[in-house]
Write a protein that holds these residues in place. Sequence first.
Motif, PDB file in Angstrom:
ATOM      1  N   GLN A  19       0.827  -1.203   0.000  1.00 19.64           N
ATOM      2  CA  GLN A  19       0.000   0.000   0.000  1.00 19.64           C
ATOM      3  C   GLN A  19       0.868   1.262   0.000  1.00 19.64           C
ATOM      4  O   GLN A  19       0.590   2.217  -0.716  1.00 19.64           O
ATOM      5  N   ILE A  20       1.923   1.235   0.818  1.00 17.95           N
ATOM      6  CA  ILE A  20       2.827   2.385   0.883  1.00 17.95           C
ATOM      7  C   ILE A  20       3.508   2.597  -0.462  1.00 17.95           C
ATOM      8  O   ILE A  20       3.644   3.729  -0.933  1.00 17.95           O
ATOM      9  N   SER A  21       3.914   1.518  -1.099  1.00 15.16           N
ATOM     10  CA  SER A  21       4.552   1.610  -2.411  1.00 15.16           C
ATOM     11  C   SER A  21       3.633   2.268  -3.426  1.00 15.16           C
ATOM     12  O   SER A  21       4.073   3.119  -4.215  1.00 15.16           O
ATOM     13  N   ALA A  22       2.362   1.899  -3.410  1.00 17.78           N
ATOM     14  CA  ALA A  22       1.390   2.492  -4.344  1.00 17.78           C
ATOM     15  C   ALA A  22       1.220   3.985  -4.071  1.00 17.78           C
ATOM     16  O   ALA A  22       1.154   4.795  -5.011  1.00 17.78           O
ATOM     17  N   ILE A  23       1.186   4.371  -2.805  1.00 17.01           N
ATOM     18  CA  ILE A  23       1.033   5.789  -2.448  1.00 17.01           C
ATOM     19  C   ILE A  23       2.268   6.582  -2.869  1.00 17.01           C
ATOM     20  O   ILE A  23       2.161   7.671  -3.426  1.00 17.01           O
ATOM     21  N   ILE A  24       3.450   6.024  -2.631  1.00 12.77           N
ATOM     22  CA  ILE A  24       4.683   6.708  -3.016  1.00 12.77           C
ATOM     23  C   ILE A  24       4.755   6.874  -4.531  1.00 12.77           C
ATOM     24  O   ILE A  24       5.154   7.930  -5.029  1.00 12.77           O
ATOM     25  N   ALA A  25       4.344   5.860  -5.273  1.00  6.72           N
ATOM     26  CA  ALA A  25       4.345   5.952  -6.742  1.00  6.72           C
ATOM     27  C   ALA A  25       3.387   7.039  -7.214  1.00  6.72           C
ATOM     28  O   ALA A  25       3.701   7.810  -8.126  1.00  6.72           O
ATOM     29  N   ARG A  26       2.213   7.119  -6.590  1.00  3.58           N
ATOM     30  CA  ARG A  26       1.247   8.159  -6.949  1.00  3.58           C
ATOM     31  C   ARG A  26       1.792   9.542  -6.599  1.00  3.58           C
ATOM     32  O   ARG A  26       1.668  10.490  -7.380  1.00  3.58           O
ATOM     33  N   ASP A  27       2.414   9.659  -5.428  1.00  3.15           N
ATOM     34  CA  ASP A  27       3.001  10.939  -5.021  1.00  3.15           C
ATOM     35  C   ASP A  27       4.123  11.366  -5.962  1.00  3.15           C
ATOM     36  O   ASP A  27       4.295  12.554  -6.226  1.00  3.15           O
ATOM     37  N   GLU A  28       4.886  10.398  -6.456  1.00  2.09           N
ATOM     38  CA  GLU A  28       5.963  10.715  -7.384  1.00  2.09           C
ATOM     39  C   GLU A  28       5.403  11.329  -8.674  1.00  2.09           C
ATOM     40  O   GLU A  28       5.910  12.334  -9.169  1.00  2.09           O
ATOM     41  N   LYS A  29       4.334  10.745  -9.198  1.00  2.00           N
ATOM     42  CA  LYS A  29       3.704  11.277 -10.410  1.00  2.00           C
ATOM     43  C   LYS A  29       3.125  12.670 -10.165  1.00  2.00           C
ATOM     44  O   LYS A  29       3.254  13.568 -10.989  1.00  2.00           O
ATOM     45  N   SER A  30       2.491  12.831  -9.025  1.00  2.00           N
ATOM     46  CA  SER A  30       1.906  14.126  -8.672  1.00  2.00           C
ATOM     47  C   SER A  30       2.989  15.192  -8.529  1.00  2.00           C
ATOM     48  O   SER A  30       2.837  16.318  -9.013  1.00  2.00           O
ATOM     49  N   LEU A  31       4.081  14.836  -7.868  1.00  2.00           N
ATOM     50  CA  LEU A  31       5.186  15.776  -7.682  1.00  2.00           C
ATOM     51  C   LEU A  31       5.797  16.158  -9.030  1.00  2.00           C
ATOM     52  O   LEU A  31       6.059  17.335  -9.286  1.00  2.00           O
ATOM     53  N   GLU A  32       5.983  15.188  -9.884  1.00  2.00           N
ATOM     54  CA  GLU A  32       6.529  15.458 -11.215  1.00  2.00           C
ATOM     55  C   GLU A  32       5.607  16.398 -11.996  1.00  2.00           C
ATOM     56  O   GLU A  32       6.071  17.351 -12.636  1.00  2.00           O
ATOM     57  N   SER A  33       4.322  16.164 -11.917  1.00  2.05           N
ATOM     58  CA  SER A  33       3.349  17.019 -12.594  1.00  2.05           C
ATOM     59  C   SER A  33       3.390  18.444 -12.041  1.00  2.05           C
ATOM     60  O   SER A  33       3.350  19.420 -12.800  1.00  2.05           O
ATOM     61  N   ASN A  34       3.478  18.560 -10.714  1.00  4.56           N
ATOM     62  CA  ASN A  34       3.524  19.886 -10.080  1.00  4.56           C
ATOM     63  C   ASN A  34       4.809  20.636 -10.429  1.00  4.56           C
ATOM     64  O   ASN A  34       4.787  21.860 -10.607  1.00  4.56           O
ATOM     65  N   VAL A  35       5.921  19.916 -10.526  1.00  2.59           N
ATOM     66  CA  VAL A  35       7.188  20.553 -10.915  1.00  2.59           C
ATOM     67  C   VAL A  35       7.079  21.074 -12.347  1.00  2.59           C
ATOM     68  O   VAL A  35       7.490  22.213 -12.642  1.00  2.59           O
ATOM     69  N   ASN A  36       6.500  20.270 -13.226  1.00  6.66           N
ATOM     70  CA  ASN A  36       6.321  20.714 -14.618  1.00  6.66           C
ATOM     71  C   ASN A  36       5.406  21.932 -14.705  1.00  6.66           C
ATOM     72  O   ASN A  36       5.663  22.862 -15.473  1.00  6.66           O
ATOM     73  N   TYR A  37       4.362  21.947 -13.897  1.00  2.85           N
ATOM     74  CA  TYR A  37       3.451  23.093 -13.874  1.00  2.85           C
ATOM     75  C   TYR A  37       4.173  24.335 -13.346  1.00  2.85           C
ATOM     76  O   TYR A  37       4.028  25.428 -13.888  1.00  2.85           O
ATOM     77  N   TYR A  38       4.978  24.161 -12.310  1.00  2.00           N
ATOM     78  CA  TYR A  38       5.751  25.276 -11.768  1.00  2.00           C
ATOM     79  C   TYR A  38       6.691  25.842 -12.834  1.00  2.00           C
ATOM     80  O   TYR A  38       6.791  27.063 -13.000  1.00  2.00           O
ATOM     81  N   LEU A  39       7.379  24.969 -13.556  1.00  3.34           N
ATOM     82  CA  LEU A  39       8.304  25.425 -14.600  1.00  3.34           C
ATOM     83  C   LEU A  39       7.566  26.194 -15.694  1.00  3.34           C
ATOM     84  O   LEU A  39       8.086  27.192 -16.214  1.00  3.34           O
ATOM     85  N   LYS A  40       6.366  25.750 -16.002  1.00  2.00           N
ATOM     86  CA  LYS A  40       5.553  26.461 -16.998  1.00  2.00           C
ATOM     87  C   LYS A  40       5.210  27.865 -16.492  1.00  2.00           C
ATOM     88  O   LYS A  40       5.338  28.855 -17.223  1.00  2.00           O
ATOM     89  N   LEU A  41       4.788  27.944 -15.226  1.00  2.00           N
ATOM     90  CA  LEU A  41       4.469  29.257 -14.645  1.00  2.00           C
ATOM     91  C   LEU A  41       5.711  30.133 -14.529  1.00  2.00           C
ATOM     92  O   LEU A  41       5.649  31.347 -14.723  1.00  2.00           O
ATOM     93  N   PHE A  42       6.834  29.510 -14.184  1.00  2.00           N
ATOM     94  CA  PHE A  42       8.077  30.238 -14.015  1.00  2.00           C
ATOM     95  C   PHE A  42       8.497  30.914 -15.327  1.00  2.00           C
ATOM     96  O   PHE A  42       9.016  32.033 -15.327  1.00  2.00           O
ATOM     97  N   ASN A  43       8.270  30.236 -16.429  1.00  2.00           N
ATOM     98  CA  ASN A  43       8.652  30.772 -17.739  1.00  2.00           C
ATOM     99  C   ASN A  43       7.621  31.740 -18.305  1.00  2.00           C
ATOM    100  O   ASN A  43       7.875  32.374 -19.330  1.00  2.00           O
TER     101      ASN A  43
END
Length: 128
Positions: A19-43
């Motif tokens: 269960q923890i592995s599934a949550i960490i995998a989901r958080d990784e995708k969410s974090l990656e998406s948020n970083v990409n969104y931040y970079l878009k806003l930053f530019n």
Amino acid sequence: MEKYQETLHDLTWPELLQQISAIIARDEKSLESNVNYYLKLFNDNNSDKTQLNKFFEKLQLDKLRYAYFSELFVRLEEQNYKMMIMSIESCIQQETNMQSKTPKDWTATICFENGQIKVYFMALSYYQ
């Protein structure tokens, strides 16, 4: 209305890690998406700099949290620790089945004998 009841304590160690592995995998995708969104806003030159700074601080905290929990998870997944915890869980379950009570206080000795992990368990007191 039925009351929500937590069931995490019913999970075995491998089920909990899964269960923890599934949550960490989901958080990784969410974090990656948020970083990409931040970079878009930053530019984007029209971005609100105050909001961008707050978003950056949130991302830093999210990345730190992800790093800590991922490291903790990797260490818990180490085979020897996993076997020790599963062995202790098994002892507690066996004791509960034999006594019809769950041990409240107990002591366990973990030894590495002949290439195998051995757990010696003794219940000291029980939940009523």
